[in-house]
Scaffold this motif. Structure first.
Motif, mmCIF file in Angstrom:
data_model
loop_
_atom_site.group_PDB
_atom_site.id
_atom_site.type_symbol
_atom_site.label_atom_id
_atom_site.label_comp_id
_atom_site.label_asym_id
_atom_site.label_seq_id
_atom_site.Cartn_x
_atom_site.Cartn_y
_atom_site.Cartn_z
ATOM 1 N N LEU A 1 -11.301 0.223 -4.235
ATOM 2 C CA LEU A 1 -10.066 0.060 -5.009
ATOM 3 C C LEU A 1 -9.570 -1.377 -4.939
ATOM 4 C CD1 LEU A 1 -7.732 1.197 -6.666
ATOM 5 C CD2 LEU A 1 -6.607 1.831 -4.507
ATOM 6 N N PHE B 1 2.599 2.427 -3.389
ATOM 7 C CA PHE B 1 1.765 3.083 -4.395
ATOM 8 C C PHE B 1 0.843 4.146 -3.779
ATOM 9 C CE2 PHE B 1 2.853 -1.108 -6.040
ATOM 10 C CZ PHE B 1 3.359 -0.790 -7.287
ATOM 11 N N SER B 2 1.059 4.438 -2.499
ATOM 12 C CA SER B 2 0.266 5.454 -1.796
ATOM 13 C C SER B 2 -1.232 5.176 -1.937
ATOM 14 C CB SER B 2 0.605 6.857 -2.323
ATOM 15 O OG SER B 2 1.964 7.152 -2.141
ATOM 16 N N ILE B 3 -1.614 3.950 -1.650
ATOM 17 C CA ILE B 3 -3.010 3.544 -1.781
ATOM 18 C C ILE B 3 -3.453 2.838 -0.501
ATOM 19 C CG2 ILE B 3 -2.972 3.273 -4.294
ATOM 20 C CD1 ILE B 3 -2.573 0.260 -3.857
ATOM 21 N N GLN B 4 -4.750 2.654 -0.373
ATOM 22 C CA GLN B 4 -5.316 1.850 0.701
ATOM 23 C C GLN B 4 -6.271 0.849 0.078
ATOM 24 O OE1 GLN B 4 -6.632 3.945 4.238
ATOM 25 N NE2 GLN B 4 -8.258 2.434 4.604
ATOM 26 N N LEU B 5 -6.031 -0.436 0.321
ATOM 27 C CA LEU B 5 -6.824 -1.500 -0.287
ATOM 28 C C LEU B 5 -7.926 -2.016 0.627
ATOM 29 C CD1 LEU B 5 -3.792 -3.456 -1.783
ATOM 30 C CD2 LEU B 5 -5.401 -2.015 -3.040
ATOM 31 N N GLU C 1 0.832 -1.208 0.000
ATOM 32 C CA GLU C 1 0.000 0.000 0.000
ATOM 33 C C GLU C 1 0.868 1.260 0.000
ATOM 34 O OE1 GLU C 1 -4.164 -1.203 2.137
ATOM 35 O OE2 GLU C 1 -2.439 -0.921 3.463
ATOM 36 N N GLN C 2 1.955 1.263 0.767
ATOM 37 C CA GLN C 2 2.800 2.459 0.860
ATOM 38 C C GLN C 2 3.566 2.717 -0.432
ATOM 39 O OE1 GLN C 2 5.270 1.915 4.371
ATOM 40 N NE2 GLN C 2 3.696 2.785 5.727
#
Length: 293
Positions: A62, A45-49, A42-43
């Motif tokens: 997402l 790609f700066s995302i939260q799944l 997650e870090q």
């Protein structure tokens, strides 16, 4: 490449279990290693799944959008690994079947399949159409064999073979000597049927559409053998696939009731997720099913 297959494995295991500890156990990892792998993914790609709800991980929008691609990529990686190992290319296969197919057809297909591919491992889950389709959507199953009509944008539904439902009763039932059931006969009967969500019930409801509000349903049961037994004891009239009734009809324990004007024909179908990688195992399973017709 900024992600690893291990990170994808943790992501998918967490999506399935909704808990990082159980995800780690399923992958034979420590809880901390699995948690770190998911956090790093997650870090990077700066995302939260996932949405974190206490200890529960609930996959978010997402995560749901990326899950099919991750599943497909890992399937292809497993297929490549098998090719590298140069073993039989047909490996583990997770098959789902609805009750009629699972109880009366799938085991014979499995036996022939394993005879042809001795290294294959086949896991069979048996449930109703609604459950099997949801498991295919969640990638919990590689392929489904269903007896109900289904429309979903993420599922590829392919006709497999024809089937027919029969209305039946025990030989002592008042309707047993009828040469054809009338609408009044149908409405006077006590019905013992499969549960809503099953393909058999879907076909029955379609055939009896205009009479449904007035039909008396005495019992709704999830298993074909339970329905047959209940009808044998005189509790009412049933409706099941000819495939599941043939031995009972041949022995005279049950009798079929003609229903002219009622279309009780239907189809069996294959279902796969549209983004599911068509592995060698899936292709050979489909081939085996087709040859069984």
């Amino acid at each position: 490449m900024h992600y690893t297959l291990r990170q994808l494995q943790v992501f998918l295991a967490a999506a399935h279990t909704e808990n990082i500890t159980r995800a780690a156990e399923s992958l034979a990892m420590s809880q901390s290693a699995a948690s770190s792998a998911l956090k790093d993914l997650e870090q990077q790609f700066s995302i939260q799944l996932f949405d974190r709800i206490g200890k529960r991980l609930q996959i978010n929008e997402l995560g749901r959008a990326l899950r099919p691609q991750a599943e497909s990529l890992l399937d292809q990686a497993r297929a490549l690994e098998q090719a590298f190992r140069q073993h039989d290319q047909v490996g583990e296969l997770k098959v789902g079947a609805t009750l009629t197919i699972g109880n009366y057809m799938a085991v014979d297909i499995m036996a022939d399949f394993i005879s042809r591919y001795p290294h294959a491992k086949v896991k069979l889950d048996v449930a109703n159409t609604a459950t099997i389709s949801q498991q295919v959507l969640n990638f919990d199953l590689d392929i489904g064999l269903i007896e109900g009509e289904l429309h979903h944008p993420d599922l590829e539904v392919t006709k497999w073979r024809d089937d027919e439902l029969l209305i039946f009763c025990n030989p002592q039932h008042p309707l047993a000597k009828k040469t054809a059931l009338t609408d009044n006969d149908i409405l006077s009967a006590q019905w013992i049927l499969r549960e809503p969500g099953s393909g058999t019930r879907q076909a029955f409801d379609r055939a009896m559409n205009e009479l449904l509000p007035e039909i008396t349903i005495r019992l709704e049961l999830q298993h074909t053998e339970a329905i047959k037994r209940a009808v044998e004891t005189g509790l009412g009239v049933g409706c099941l696939s000819r495939v599941s009734l043939q031995s009972a009809l041949d022995s005279g324990r049950l009798v079929a009731l003609p229903t002219p004007g009622r279309d009780l024909r239907r189809n069996f179908y294959f279902i796969l997720h549209r983004q599911k990688y068509r592995s060698e195992g899936i292709l050979r399973w489909l081939e085996q099913c087709q040859s069984s017709v």
